[in-house]
Enzyme design. Structure first.
Site, short mmCIF file in Angstrom:
data_model
loop_
_atom_site.label_atom_id
_atom_site.label_comp_id
_atom_site.label_asym_id
_atom_site.label_seq_id
_atom_site.Cartn_x
_atom_site.Cartn_y
_atom_site.Cartn_z
N LYS A 53 38.96 -23.65 14.54
CA LYS A 53 38.02 -23.32 15.60
C LYS A 53 38.59 -23.66 17.04
O LYS A 53 38.45 -23.10 18.04
CB LYS A 53 36.57 -23.62 15.27
CG LYS A 53 35.91 -23.29 14.01
CD LYS A 53 34.71 -23.97 13.69
CE LYS A 53 34.06 -23.32 12.66
NZ LYS A 53 32.80 -23.98 12.31
N GLN A 97 29.82 -29.35 12.24
CA GLN A 97 30.22 -28.79 10.98
C GLN A 97 29.58 -29.20 9.64
O GLN A 97 29.35 -30.37 9.75
CB GLN A 97 31.82 -29.18 10.90
CG GLN A 97 32.55 -28.48 9.86
CD GLN A 97 32.89 -26.92 9.98
OE1 GLN A 97 32.83 -26.62 11.23
NE2 GLN A 97 33.07 -26.48 8.96
N ASP A 120 25.94 -21.52 16.06
CA ASP A 120 25.91 -21.20 14.59
C ASP A 120 24.60 -20.26 14.31
O ASP A 120 24.64 -19.68 13.12
CB ASP A 120 25.91 -22.50 13.98
CG ASP A 120 27.42 -22.74 13.56
OD1 ASP A 120 27.52 -24.33 13.41
OD2 ASP A 120 28.26 -21.86 13.19
N1 LIG Z 1 28.67 -25.36 11.31
C1 LIG Z 1 29.24 -24.59 10.55
N2 LIG Z 1 29.77 -25.19 9.06
C2 LIG Z 1 30.19 -24.13 8.40
C3 LIG Z 1 30.19 -22.84 8.48
C4 LIG Z 1 29.60 -22.37 9.86
O1 LIG Z 1 29.62 -21.21 10.11
N3 LIG Z 1 29.09 -23.41 10.65
N4 LIG Z 1 30.75 -22.16 7.57
C5 LIG Z 1 31.41 -22.53 6.49
C6 LIG Z 1 32.93 -22.91 6.68
N5 LIG Z 1 33.79 -22.16 7.82
C7 LIG Z 1 33.36 -22.40 9.08
O2 LIG Z 1 33.04 -23.42 9.56
C8 LIG Z 1 34.87 -21.45 7.51
C9 LIG Z 1 35.37 -21.40 6.24
C10 LIG Z 1 36.64 -20.53 6.08
C11 LIG Z 1 37.45 -20.18 7.29
C12 LIG Z 1 38.67 -19.48 7.27
O3 LIG Z 1 39.45 -19.28 8.37
N6 LIG Z 1 39.34 -19.30 6.18
C13 LIG Z 1 40.54 -18.68 5.99
C14 LIG Z 1 41.29 -19.74 5.05
C15 LIG Z 1 41.62 -21.06 5.67
C16 LIG Z 1 42.05 -21.90 4.76
O4 LIG Z 1 43.40 -21.88 4.49
O5 LIG Z 1 41.26 -22.86 3.94
C17 LIG Z 1 40.70 -17.42 5.37
O6 LIG Z 1 39.53 -16.97 4.64
O7 LIG Z 1 41.39 -16.65 5.87
C18 LIG Z 1 36.76 -20.22 8.72
C19 LIG Z 1 35.58 -21.05 8.89
C20 LIG Z 1 30.93 -23.87 6.00
N7 LIG Z 1 30.59 -24.70 7.20
#
Ligand SMILES: Nc1nc2c(c(=O)[nH]1)N[C@@H](CN(C=O)c1ccc(C(=O)N[C@@H](CCC(=O)O)C(=O)O)cc1)CN2
Length: 287
Positions: A53, A97, A120
């Site tokens: 982020k 987070q 969010d």
């Molecule tokens: N305050 C928040 N917490 C959480 C959220 C949220 O929207 N707000 N969502 C999830 C986790 N999440 C964002 O925080 C999130 C998960 C995955 C990815 C992402 O880029 N995934 C990549 C792979 C990343 C890796 O290598 O592990 C992909 O899928 O290509 C971004 C954000 C829970 N918490």
């Protein structure tokens, strides 16, 4: 039939280019959009997401501020920090987070964020606005899914959509956004009987349960569109989604991969929500 891969990275890149353009306009007019990210503890996955982020902000012209707090931080200390960010003029968006440590009341923390900085979209005021069809902020992951469906011209009006999972941060807002777009929506969950009877009649299936490779090809109607929100590790510790991509790819018409599907869109829509929060306060002249 071999499913088309829905490329979240490519769609994210296009949207981030527009974010960067609009952020530069705001900065030139005197206010760079600002995001505050609060990370409590040292959960490895959360650290990856928070790092992504902050990096995305830096790469696209947004100011970001990262608060790393120890896992044993008191709830009162966290609430006090949020109160400071609520009144910080540099900050247009605030996120804490998730998940938080067990000793902290997540609901109380999310309610402490000023609704007009809740990028969010988790505050009850924003959840209510979403439910009534007039959202201030759409939660980032469901919002990103809608942008993927739009980019790939997936028809939604009258479509049968099945959302598997009923979380406050994905499943429920996902269902509401699909409903607003005219889909007929079913939310399935752990108590649902005969899950396959629902998924096999769906034009669109969104899997958001946190169970590795749960959704198989034989659970789908041929030609269905499959969106994988899952973030899991398989038996070899490899990142995988809720969808068994290898079996689904022979039945579905299109599917998102993990990684490279919904994840990059979650980050992108966070930038969009933060930018739009800044624009609402300071409309840029040539937006
Ligand atoms: N305050 C928040 N917490 C959480 C959220 C949220 O929207 N707000 N969502 C999830 C986790 N999440 C964002 O925080 C999130 C998960 C995955 C990815 C992402 O880029 N995934 C990549 C792979 C990343 C890796 O290598 O592990 C992909 O899928 O290509 C971004 C954000 C829970 N918490």
């Amino acid at each position: 039939m071999t499913a088309q891969t829905i490329d979240g990275k490519a769609v994210a890149q296009q949207l981030r280019a527009d974010v960067a353009r609009r952020a530069a306009l705001l900065a030139a007019a005197g206010h760079q959009p600002g995001l505050a990210v609060v990370l409590v503890g040292d959960d490895p996955a959360s650290q990856v997401y928070v790092r992504n982020k902050v990096k995305a902000c830096e790469e696209n012209g947004l100011f970001s501020l990262l608060d790393r707090l120890p896992a044993d931080v008191t709830e009162d200390a966290l609430l006090a920090r949020i109160a400071e960010l609520n009144t910080d003029a540099r900050i247009d968006g605030i996120l804490v987070q998730l998940p938080l440590p067990a000793h902290i009341d997540s609901h109380k923390v999310l309610e402490a964020i000023a609704p007009d900085k809740d990028v969010d979209g988790f505050h009850v005021a924003n959840a209510g606005a979403l439910m009534t069809g007039k959202p201030l902020f759409r939660p980032c992951t469901p919002y990103g899914v809608m942008k993927l469906l739009e980019a790939y011209r997936v028809p939604l009006a009258g479509a049968e959509a099945v959302v598997i999972g009923r979380s406050n941060i994905v499943g429920k807002p996902m269902a509401l956004l699909l409903l607003e777009a005219g889909a007929t929506v079913t939310i399935c969950h752990s108590k649902t009987r005969d899950l396959i009877a629902h998924t096999q009649r769906a034009d669109i299936v969104v899997a958001a349960v946190g169970r590795a490779k749960m959704l198989k090809g034989e659970m789908l109607k041929p030609g269905a569109v499959v969106i994988d929100v899952g973030i899991n590790r398989d038996e070899n510790g490899k990142l995988c989604g809720d969808v068994d991509f290898d079996s689904v790819v022979n039945v579905a018409s299109a599917a998102t991969p993990v990684p490279g599907g919904v994840g990059p869109m979650t980050i992108t829509m966070l930038l969009v929500n933060t930018l739009e929060a800044a624009e609402r306060k300071r409309p840029s002249p040539q937006a």
